[in-house]
Write a protein that holds these residues in place. Structure first.
Motif, mmCIF file in Angstrom:
data_model
loop_
_atom_site.group_PDB
_atom_site.id
_atom_site.type_symbol
_atom_site.label_atom_id
_atom_site.label_comp_id
_atom_site.label_asym_id
_atom_site.label_seq_id
_atom_site.Cartn_x
_atom_site.Cartn_y
_atom_site.Cartn_z
ATOM 1 N N LYS A 49 -1.378 22.303 18.888
ATOM 2 C CA LYS A 49 -1.826 23.695 18.926
ATOM 3 C C LYS A 49 -1.398 24.373 20.228
ATOM 4 O O LYS A 49 -0.937 25.515 20.222
ATOM 5 C CB LYS A 49 -3.345 23.770 18.779
ATOM 6 N N CYS A 50 -1.556 23.647 21.336
ATOM 7 C CA CYS A 50 -1.222 24.230 22.639
ATOM 8 C C CYS A 50 0.277 24.405 22.840
ATOM 9 O O CYS A 50 0.717 25.346 23.500
ATOM 10 C CB CYS A 50 -1.794 23.370 23.760
ATOM 11 N N LEU A 51 1.077 23.512 22.268
ATOM 12 C CA LEU A 51 2.521 23.571 22.458
ATOM 13 C C LEU A 51 3.210 24.519 21.472
ATOM 14 O O LEU A 51 4.195 25.167 21.807
ATOM 15 C CB LEU A 51 3.120 22.171 22.325
ATOM 16 N N SER A 228 -13.529 22.559 22.504
ATOM 17 C CA SER A 228 -13.346 23.947 22.065
ATOM 18 C C SER A 228 -12.158 24.070 21.108
ATOM 19 O O SER A 228 -12.217 24.819 20.129
ATOM 20 C CB SER A 228 -13.165 24.877 23.270
ATOM 21 N N ILE A 229 -11.084 23.309 21.379
ATOM 22 C CA ILE A 229 -9.931 23.308 20.483
ATOM 23 C C ILE A 229 -10.321 22.710 19.133
ATOM 24 O O ILE A 229 -9.969 23.218 18.066
ATOM 25 C CB ILE A 229 -8.762 22.509 21.087
ATOM 26 N N LYS A 230 -11.086 21.633 19.174
ATOM 27 C CA LYS A 230 -11.543 20.964 17.947
ATOM 28 C C LYS A 230 -12.364 21.920 17.083
ATOM 29 O O LYS A 230 -12.167 22.020 15.870
ATOM 30 C CB LYS A 230 -12.368 19.728 18.318
ATOM 31 N N ARG A 231 -13.308 22.623 17.714
ATOM 32 C CA ARG A 231 -14.157 23.550 16.970
ATOM 33 C C ARG A 231 -13.356 24.708 16.398
ATOM 34 O O ARG A 231 -13.611 25.173 15.285
ATOM 35 C CB ARG A 231 -15.272 24.078 17.878
ATOM 36 N N LEU A 233 -10.181 24.657 15.485
ATOM 37 C CA LEU A 233 -9.407 24.169 14.353
ATOM 38 C C LEU A 233 -10.289 23.965 13.130
ATOM 39 O O LEU A 233 -9.898 24.281 12.003
ATOM 40 C CB LEU A 233 -8.703 22.860 14.720
ATOM 41 N N GLU A 234 -11.495 23.423 13.346
ATOM 42 C CA GLU A 234 -12.431 23.217 12.236
ATOM 43 C C GLU A 234 -12.833 24.542 11.609
ATOM 44 O O GLU A 234 -12.953 24.656 10.386
ATOM 45 C CB GLU A 234 -13.668 22.460 12.725
ATOM 46 N N LEU A 235 -13.032 25.551 12.440
ATOM 47 C CA LEU A 235 -13.406 26.876 11.944
ATOM 48 C C LEU A 235 -12.293 27.469 11.090
ATOM 49 O O LEU A 235 -12.540 28.044 10.030
ATOM 50 C CB LEU A 235 -13.735 27.801 13.114
ATOM 51 N N LYS A 236 -11.053 27.318 11.558
ATOM 52 C CA LYS A 236 -9.921 27.842 10.798
ATOM 53 C C LYS A 236 -9.768 27.117 9.467
ATOM 54 O O LYS A 236 -9.449 27.732 8.446
ATOM 55 C CB LYS A 236 -8.631 27.713 11.617
ATOM 56 N N GLU A 237 -10.000 25.788 9.476
ATOM 57 C CA GLU A 237 -9.904 25.011 8.241
ATOM 58 C C GLU A 237 -10.952 25.466 7.231
ATOM 59 O O GLU A 237 -10.693 25.550 6.028
ATOM 60 C CB GLU A 237 -10.058 23.526 8.545
#
Length: 268
Positions: A49-51, A228-231, A233-237
């Motif tokens: 995600k960051c790259l 925060s990145i995990k959350r 991504l989960e929200l987008k899914e």
């Protein structure tokens, strides 16, 4: 006591992180046997995600520092944020805070660090600022064993007031420079029990010499960033999943309507 508003926080944000606030590999804990958080690398999803995506919106996590009066809470914050140590500091009145900028995997990231008063008369004021906390630093003084045993109560009150589902918890011993090796070893027997009881990661620091202070906050920043990145991504899914279900449902409704209307003439 600071009047905290969004505009005030934005004014404190730095345009870029200093060289010594850039994190590209996951910081290690103080000791592997003294942590419930066994993350040793950023996840592949976070790297990707960051790259691959340009993340330019504000990322900020809230950290609170709690514990008995005079255990060294302000000294920890000042050592990390201002790179100073003052043995003659005045006790914190209510709360104070700093915003520290990082670049993590080249993504702008900020820690909002809240320094709270240890005096009983300020406790209710400080607790009003606990909401939305991502990490809790519970501080005790190696030279005051009672401050260690008060940590459980401080944490319990913070968790009740913060409303966060599962913040990262750190048990931090201060004034390491005043401890002899044998005394520290004996003290850590009790510290390990308390850390396990409150499910916290243990750190040993000295604000006077600066030992382990930067590493502690780097570790906190990395854990909060990964979460925060995990959350996100989960929200987008979930959004994609809900959108797919809605689209599928609409198509089924259209097919059903079409089958019922076949052979019928529309009446205007």
């Amino acid at each position: 006591m600071p009047q905290v508003q969004g505009s005030n926080i934005l004014k404190m944000l730095k345009d870029e992180a200093p060289e010594d606030r850039r994190i590209n590999s996951f910081p290690e804990p103080y000791r592997l046997e003294y942590t419930p958080y066994h993350t040793i690398n950023f996840s592949e999803r976070a790297y990707k995600k960051c790259l691959e995506e340009k993340i330019n919106w504000l990322k900020l996590s809230k950290v609170i520092v709690i514990g008995d009066v005079s255990v060294g809470k302000t000294s920890i914050v000042n050592r990390f944020c201002k790179k100073i140590f003052d043995s003659n500091y005045k006790s914190t009145i209510g709360v104070d805070f700093e915003v520290e900028r990082f670049d993590i995997l080249r993504v702008p990231y900020n820690l909002q660090i809240w320094d709270t008063a240890g005096q009983e008369r300020f406790k209710s004021i400080a607790q009003s600022y606990y909401r939305g906390t991502q990490a809790i630093i519970v501080v005790f003084d190696y030279t005051n064993v009672e401050s260690l045993y008060h940590c459980k109560n401080w944490l319990s009150e913070a968790l009740t007031a913060s409303s966060s589902l599962c913040p990262f918890i750190f048990l931090v011993g201060t004034k390491l420079d005043l401890m002899k090796k044998y005394a520290l070893k004996n003290m850590e027997v009790s510290v390990k029990k308390v850390a396990k009881r409150i499910n916290a990661e243990y750190w040993s620091v000295s604000s006077k010499t600066g030992k382990n202070v930067n590493n502690l906050f780097f570790r906190i920043a990395a854990l909060c960033f990964e979460e925060s990145i995990k959350r996100e991504l989960e929200l987008k899914e979930k959004e994609v999943l809900i959108g797919t279900k809605l689209t599928s449902s609409n198509k089924n409704d259209q097919r059903e309507f079409k089958s019922k209307c076949e052979g019928l003439k529309c009446v205007k």
